[in-house]
Scaffold this motif. Sequence first.
Motif, mmCIF file in Angstrom:
data_model
loop_
_atom_site.group_PDB
_atom_site.id
_atom_site.type_symbol
_atom_site.label_atom_id
_atom_site.label_comp_id
_atom_site.label_asym_id
_atom_site.label_seq_id
_atom_site.Cartn_x
_atom_site.Cartn_y
_atom_site.Cartn_z
ATOM 1 N N GLY A 163 0.766 -1.226 -0.521
ATOM 2 C CA GLY A 163 0.317 -0.187 0.001
ATOM 3 C C GLY A 163 1.126 1.214 0.082
ATOM 4 N N SER A 164 2.126 0.987 -0.225
ATOM 5 C CA SER A 164 2.568 2.070 0.349
ATOM 6 C C SER A 164 3.472 2.977 -1.398
ATOM 7 C CB SER A 164 4.054 2.159 0.709
ATOM 8 O OG SER A 164 3.539 1.757 2.142
ATOM 9 N N TYR A 165 3.112 1.414 -2.261
ATOM 10 C CA TYR A 165 3.414 1.575 -3.536
ATOM 11 C C TYR A 165 1.989 2.539 -4.327
ATOM 12 C CZ TYR A 165 8.024 0.688 -2.152
ATOM 13 O OH TYR A 165 8.638 0.265 -1.075
ATOM 14 N N THR A 166 2.266 3.233 -5.732
ATOM 15 C CA THR A 166 1.604 3.641 -6.499
ATOM 16 C C THR A 166 1.069 2.869 -7.416
ATOM 17 O OG1 THR A 166 2.771 4.981 -8.049
ATOM 18 C CG2 THR A 166 1.782 6.139 -6.564
ATOM 19 N N ARG A 167 2.254 1.864 -7.707
ATOM 20 C CA ARG A 167 1.386 0.421 -8.849
ATOM 21 C C ARG A 167 2.734 -0.904 -8.177
ATOM 22 N NH1 ARG A 167 2.410 4.898 -12.490
ATOM 23 N NH2 ARG A 167 4.580 4.455 -12.466
ATOM 24 N N PRO A 168 2.524 -1.188 -7.270
ATOM 25 C CA PRO A 168 2.921 -2.537 -6.009
ATOM 26 C C PRO A 168 3.003 -3.467 -7.132
ATOM 27 C CG PRO A 168 0.870 -1.912 -6.068
ATOM 28 C CD PRO A 168 0.551 -0.785 -5.802
ATOM 29 N N GLY A 169 4.395 -4.110 -7.219
ATOM 30 C CA GLY A 169 4.671 -4.860 -7.970
ATOM 31 C C GLY A 169 5.278 -6.395 -7.317
ATOM 32 N N PRO A 170 5.621 -7.155 -8.247
ATOM 33 C CA PRO A 170 6.721 -8.326 -7.695
ATOM 34 C C PRO A 170 7.522 -7.553 -6.522
ATOM 35 C CG PRO A 170 6.910 -8.480 -9.823
ATOM 36 C CD PRO A 170 5.686 -7.054 -9.560
ATOM 37 N N GLY A 171 8.161 -6.868 -6.988
ATOM 38 C CA GLY A 171 9.920 -6.293 -6.445
ATOM 39 C C GLY A 171 9.224 -6.448 -5.081
ATOM 40 N N VAL A 172 7.913 -5.731 -4.536
ATOM 41 C CA VAL A 172 7.824 -5.684 -3.141
ATOM 42 C C VAL A 172 7.671 -6.827 -2.646
ATOM 43 C CG1 VAL A 172 5.931 -4.741 -1.906
ATOM 44 C CG2 VAL A 172 5.817 -3.254 -3.533
ATOM 45 N N LEU A 173 7.456 -7.543 -2.964
ATOM 46 C CA LEU A 173 7.218 -9.052 -2.341
ATOM 47 C C LEU A 173 8.919 -9.931 -2.538
ATOM 48 C CD1 LEU A 173 3.966 -10.135 -3.453
ATOM 49 C CD2 LEU A 173 4.069 -9.131 -0.993
ATOM 50 N N LEU A 174 9.276 -9.636 -3.230
ATOM 51 C CA LEU A 174 10.778 -10.005 -3.555
ATOM 52 C C LEU A 174 11.777 -8.985 -2.633
ATOM 53 C CD1 LEU A 174 10.247 -10.804 -7.112
ATOM 54 C CD2 LEU A 174 10.351 -12.295 -5.445
ATOM 55 N N ALA A 175 11.558 -8.490 -1.964
ATOM 56 C CA ALA A 175 12.172 -7.536 -1.434
ATOM 57 C C ALA A 175 12.784 -7.846 -0.026
ATOM 58 C CB ALA A 175 11.556 -6.313 -0.578
ATOM 59 N N PRO A 176 12.082 -8.777 1.032
ATOM 60 C CA PRO A 176 13.065 -9.086 2.100
ATOM 61 C C PRO A 176 14.667 -9.940 1.458
ATOM 62 C CG PRO A 176 10.812 -10.164 1.949
ATOM 63 C CD PRO A 176 10.879 -8.897 0.580
ATOM 64 N N LEU A 177 14.611 -10.347 0.282
ATOM 65 C CA LEU A 177 15.863 -11.220 -0.939
ATOM 66 C C LEU A 177 16.623 -9.991 -0.675
ATOM 67 C CD1 LEU A 177 13.861 -13.132 -3.266
ATOM 68 C CD2 LEU A 177 14.487 -13.895 -1.370
ATOM 69 N N LEU A 178 16.242 -8.954 0.022
ATOM 70 C CA LEU A 178 17.623 -8.277 -1.103
ATOM 71 C C LEU A 178 18.200 -7.325 0.752
ATOM 72 C CD1 LEU A 178 16.694 -6.526 -3.789
ATOM 73 C CD2 LEU A 178 18.386 -7.940 -3.397
ATOM 74 N N ASP A 179 17.447 -7.845 1.400
ATOM 75 C CA ASP A 179 17.524 -7.160 3.119
ATOM 76 C C ASP A 179 19.089 -7.376 3.479
ATOM 77 O OD1 ASP A 179 15.052 -6.695 3.190
ATOM 78 O OD2 ASP A 179 14.410 -8.104 5.122
ATOM 79 N N PRO A 180 19.316 -8.628 3.101
ATOM 80 C CA PRO A 180 21.023 -8.619 3.889
ATOM 81 C C PRO A 180 21.736 -7.417 2.700
ATOM 82 C CG PRO A 180 20.526 -10.591 3.489
ATOM 83 C CD PRO A 180 19.773 -9.938 2.530
ATOM 84 N N LEU A 181 21.244 -7.147 1.511
ATOM 85 C CA LEU A 181 22.173 -6.009 1.094
ATOM 86 C C LEU A 181 21.683 -5.099 1.873
ATOM 87 C CD1 LEU A 181 21.762 -7.161 -2.621
ATOM 88 C CD2 LEU A 181 24.416 -7.077 -1.212
ATOM 89 N N THR A 182 20.056 -4.530 1.995
ATOM 90 C CA THR A 182 20.829 -3.443 2.719
ATOM 91 C C THR A 182 21.409 -2.921 3.853
ATOM 92 O OG1 THR A 182 18.357 -3.900 1.279
ATOM 93 C CG2 THR A 182 18.425 -1.442 3.466
ATOM 94 N N ALA A 183 21.222 -3.984 5.170
ATOM 95 C CA ALA A 183 22.253 -4.002 5.408
ATOM 96 C C ALA A 183 23.534 -3.760 6.027
ATOM 97 C CB ALA A 183 21.710 -5.673 6.871
ATOM 98 N N ALA A 184 24.088 -4.240 4.701
ATOM 99 C CA ALA A 184 25.497 -3.730 4.013
ATOM 100 C C ALA A 184 25.319 -2.651 4.204
ATOM 101 C CB ALA A 184 25.846 -4.834 3.447
#
Length: 373
Positions: free
Chosen positions: A314-335
Motif C-alpha cells: 500500500g506504500s506504492y502507487t503501482r505495487p508489483g512483484p518487487g515489493v514481495l521479493l524485497a526480503p531477499l535483498l535485506d542482507p544487502l540493505t543491512a550492509a
Amino acid sequence: MRALTALQVAAALAVGVRLARGRDRLPALTPVTTPDARISVVIPARDEEGRIGPCLEAALADPVVAEVVVVDDDSSDGTARLAGNLGAKVVTGAPLPAGWVGKQWALRQGVEAAGGDIVVTLDADTRPAAGLFGALAAALDGYDLVSVGPRFVCDGAAEQALHASFLATLVYRFGPVGPPIPPPPHRVVTNGQCMAFRRPAMLAADGFARVRGHMADDVALGRILAADGWSVGFLDAGGLLEVDMHASTAEVWREWGRTLPLSDATRPGWQVADLAVVWLTTALPVVRLATGRPTRLDLGLLAVRLLLAGALRGSYTRPGPGVLLAPLLDPLTAARLTQATLRPIRNWRGRTYGGVTTGRSGRPAPPARNGAR
C-alpha cells in the motif's frame, strides 16, 4: 551461538513491540478543502527543471494555497524560469554560508519570504493531491509540526524491491507511520519531503538554522523541536501525496542508502541498536535460509517479514512483484546501512559538506544572530 541467539530473541521482541503499534495507528489523512488559514507552500529547488513541474502545477491549482514560494538554490538549469512562468513566487537564494547544507538554507529563506500563517514545505519530486494542504492545516490543530508518509512511485521490479527493503528497515527501527503515542524526542521520525508548521513558531525557533549542517535534516529537526516541547506528528498521507524519488535502482542504492542510517541525527548507542535489529531480524534469517540452516526463530522472523512486505504494497502507487521479493535483498540493505553509518556520505547535488558543528549539549550549535531576519 547462545549469545547470538539471545541477541536475536531480544531484537525480535523489540520488532514485535514496534509492529504491534500498527494495530492502533492513527487513520490516514483525508482531503480538507476549506481550512481557516492562509497557507504558503515553500519548495527548495536546485536543478529541478526536469521534475518540479507537476509539483508546482498541483500546488498552484489548489484553491486553499495562497502562494507557492520556490527558492532557487543556485540552479544551473531553467528551474527559476519554469517556476516563474507557472506562477510561483521565485526567491533567488543567497550564497550558501559556511556550515550550512543547501536545503536547510533554502528552506530558511523560503519561510522568511512566505506570507502565510501556515507553511507547507515540499520537495520538488512530490505530487500533492487536492485536499492535502487543507488536511495538513487541520492536523496542526493537534500538532506543532506535521510530516507525512506518502506513496512512492518506483518503476521496475528491481528498483521497487530495493526501495521496499530500505523502507522495511524504517518500520523495524521505528514502527509504522501514524504512531498513536508520540515517541520520546530522540526516537521521533519525520519526513522532509512534506512538512507543515505555523510560520511564527518556526521563525521563533529558527529550526532550520539549528540543523544547518545535518544531512538527515528532517529527522534532526523533528527531534530537536520535540526536545523543546513541540508536539511532532508523523501521519499517513498515502492517498494525498505521491513521491517519485529516484530514477533507477542505482540511485535508490546510492541516495536512499545515504540518508536512511540517520547517523548525524541519532546517538551512537541507538545507531548500534538499530543496526543490530536490522541484521538480526531481517538479514540473518535470509542468510541462514540461503545456506540451508535456518532456526525456528529465523523461520518465524521470515514469516513476519513476508507479512510486512504484503502490508507495504500500500506504500506504492503501482505495487508489483518487487515489493514481495524485497526480503531477499535485506542482507544487502543491512550492509548498505552499515557502510553509510561507518562512513557517512556528505555530498549532494555537486556540493560536499563538512561535519556537523555541535555545542556542549551535543545539539547543533545555535547560529550567530546577525539580524538577517
